[in-house]
Design a protein around this motif. Structure first.
Motif, PDB file in Angstrom:
ATOM      1  N   CYS A  66       0.829  -1.220   0.000  1.00 14.31           N
ATOM      2  CA  CYS A  66       0.000   0.000   0.000  1.00 14.31           C
ATOM      3  C   CYS A  66       0.857   1.261   0.000  1.00 14.31           C
ATOM      4  O   CYS A  66       0.314   2.371   0.082  1.00 14.31           O
ATOM      5  CB  CYS A  66      -0.924   0.015   1.213  1.00 14.31           C
ATOM      6  N   GLU A  67       2.172   1.088  -0.059  1.00 14.40           N
ATOM      7  CA  GLU A  67       3.122   2.205  -0.060  1.00 14.40           C
ATOM      8  C   GLU A  67       2.875   3.168   1.093  1.00 14.40           C
ATOM      9  O   GLU A  67       2.916   4.389   0.945  1.00 14.40           O
ATOM     10  CB  GLU A  67       3.079   2.940  -1.409  1.00 14.40           C
ATOM     11  N   GLY A  68       2.621   2.584   2.267  1.00 20.23           N
ATOM     12  CA  GLY A  68       2.496   3.374   3.474  1.00 20.23           C
ATOM     13  C   GLY A  68       1.148   4.008   3.722  1.00 20.23           C
ATOM     14  O   GLY A  68       0.963   4.688   4.734  1.00 20.23           O
ATOM     15  N   ALA A  94       8.958   2.031  13.921  1.00 21.20           N
ATOM     16  CA  ALA A  94      10.165   1.394  14.442  1.00 21.20           C
ATOM     17  C   ALA A  94      10.897   0.636  13.340  1.00 21.20           C
ATOM     18  O   ALA A  94      12.136   0.651  13.268  1.00 21.20           O
ATOM     19  CB  ALA A  94       9.803   0.455  15.590  1.00 21.20           C
ATOM     20  N   ALA A  95      10.128  -0.029  12.470  1.00 24.59           N
ATOM     21  CA  ALA A  95      10.737  -0.770  11.360  1.00 24.59           C
ATOM     22  C   ALA A  95      11.363   0.180  10.347  1.00 24.59           C
ATOM     23  O   ALA A  95      12.421  -0.106   9.777  1.00 24.59           O
ATOM     24  CB  ALA A  95       9.694  -1.653  10.689  1.00 24.59           C
ATOM     25  N   VAL A  96      10.732   1.336  10.120  1.00 27.18           N
ATOM     26  CA  VAL A  96      11.290   2.339   9.210  1.00 27.18           C
ATOM     27  C   VAL A  96      12.579   2.908   9.794  1.00 27.18           C
ATOM     28  O   VAL A  96      13.594   3.055   9.090  1.00 27.18           O
ATOM     29  CB  VAL A  96      10.270   3.465   8.952  1.00 27.18           C
ATOM     30  N   ASP A  97      12.557   3.224  11.078  1.00 28.50           N
ATOM     31  CA  ASP A  97      13.745   3.774  11.735  1.00 28.50           C
ATOM     32  C   ASP A  97      14.911   2.791  11.688  1.00 28.50           C
ATOM     33  O   ASP A  97      16.079   3.194  11.605  1.00 28.50           O
ATOM     34  CB  ASP A  97      13.431   4.130  13.189  1.00 28.50           C
ATOM     35  N   PHE A 114       7.881   5.675   3.247  1.00 34.07           N
ATOM     36  CA  PHE A 114       6.940   6.200   2.260  1.00 34.07           C
ATOM     37  C   PHE A 114       6.350   7.520   2.755  1.00 34.07           C
ATOM     38  O   PHE A 114       5.901   7.606   3.912  1.00 34.07           O
ATOM     39  CB  PHE A 114       5.804   5.209   2.004  1.00 34.07           C
ATOM     40  N   PRO A 115       6.308   8.545   1.902  1.00 32.80           N
ATOM     41  CA  PRO A 115       5.717   9.823   2.298  1.00 32.80           C
ATOM     42  C   PRO A 115       4.262   9.694   2.755  1.00 32.80           C
ATOM     43  O   PRO A 115       3.821  10.428   3.646  1.00 32.80           O
ATOM     44  CB  PRO A 115       5.828  10.667   1.016  1.00 32.80           C
ATOM     45  N   GLU A 131       1.681  11.859   6.396  1.00 31.99           N
ATOM     46  CA  GLU A 131       0.217  11.893   6.343  1.00 31.99           C
ATOM     47  C   GLU A 131      -0.312  13.074   7.154  1.00 31.99           C
ATOM     48  O   GLU A 131       0.128  13.317   8.280  1.00 31.99           O
ATOM     49  CB  GLU A 131      -0.365  10.593   6.878  1.00 31.99           C
ATOM     50  N   SER A 132      -1.276  13.766   6.600  1.00 32.76           N
ATOM     51  CA  SER A 132      -1.808  14.962   7.254  1.00 32.76           C
ATOM     52  C   SER A 132      -2.750  14.620   8.399  1.00 32.76           C
ATOM     53  O   SER A 132      -3.353  13.540   8.434  1.00 32.76           O
ATOM     54  CB  SER A 132      -2.552  15.831   6.241  1.00 32.76           C
TER      55      SER A 132
END
Length: 256
Positions: free
Chosen positions: A133-135, A161-164, A171-172, A177-178
């Protein structure tokens, strides 16, 4: 018309693996789960009487691939024996389908949810959903089994945590996300919950298993494709295979 030609005409492909949505190196379990998902999509009770032939063809494709000998012959030559018992028998594929997989119950749903949430399996599904889902959190919540809006903070912390740790890409759609989109998502899920509760009251239900059934039915009514996919994935993960037996042969021609 041969079997593979009919598969192409009815189902859009003559590749038995593609018909079941699995790769050529798929394990026996993956082939079975692939058949389960596809058969649920084409079952006449769900897709209408017009899907009967597609349902039958999928049953035959599955039985060809689950047998080691016929699968090996197909892998080597790309053809099937049109005179084989699987293709020549007049089988009751619905009976065969129900023999392989028990019908899921509300209690099954509850038990599965209890063991699935916060498990390694859920974690793997969450990471896969994040990538596919690209984040996008809307897509993630719709993809992961048993996910609810209350799971979002937990999902977000786990994924961050996985991204860090550079286990997942940044993914932006996830990191940027707003606040407005998050609020819109919460309003949507809150409205759906209230609608399901109102539907249960209309049916005179009291919060027991019947209320859960009403919620499932309401979600089917509001978003049939999404809920069918959820139940198909849930059943494929939870249900156990029945007795090892081939399809029952009927003495006369049946409607399925």
């Amino acid at each position: 018309m041969g079997f593979l030609e009919e598969c192409e005409a009815v189902l859009g492909s003559r590749d038995l693996y593609a018909l079941l949505g699995v790769p050529r190196g798929a394990s026996e379990g993956d082939v079975r789960r692939g058949y389960r998902r596809k058969a649920l999509d084409t079952h006449p009770d769900r897709a209408g009487p017009g899907a009967t032939r597609a349902f039958q063809l999928l049953g035959k494709a599955y039985t060809l691939l689950k047998d080691k000998d016929t699968r090996a012959a197909y892998d080597e030559h790309g053809t099937v024996d049109e005179e084989s018992d699987v293709l020549s028998q007049d089988c009751d594929w619905e009976q065969y389908f129900r023999m392989l997989f028990k019908k899921i119950t509300v209690e099954d749903v509850r038990k599965f949810e209890k063991t699935y949430k916060e498990s390694e399996e859920e974690l793997a599904d969450l990471k896969q959903a994040y990538v596919s889902c690209e984040g996008d959190m809307d897509g993630i919540l719709e993809t992961v089994l048993c996910a609810a809006i209350e799971d979002e903070p937990r999902f977000r912390a786990t994924l961050q945590a996985a991204v860090d740790a550079q286990e997942l890409p940044d993914f932006p759609a996830f990191s940027q996300e707003s606040k407005q989109k998050r609020q819109k998502r919460r309003r949507k899920y809150t409205a759906e919950a209230k609608e399901a509760e109102a539907h249960a009251k209309e049916l005179g239900l009291d919060g027991s298993d019947d209320t859960l059934q009403a919620l499932i039915l309401k979600r089917q009514e509001n978003n049939k494709n999404k809920m069918d996919s959820f139940l198909a994935d849930l059943e494929s993960k939870y249900c156990k295979k029945g007795k090892n037996a081939g399809p029952a042969t009927k003495k006369g021609k049946g409607k399925k």
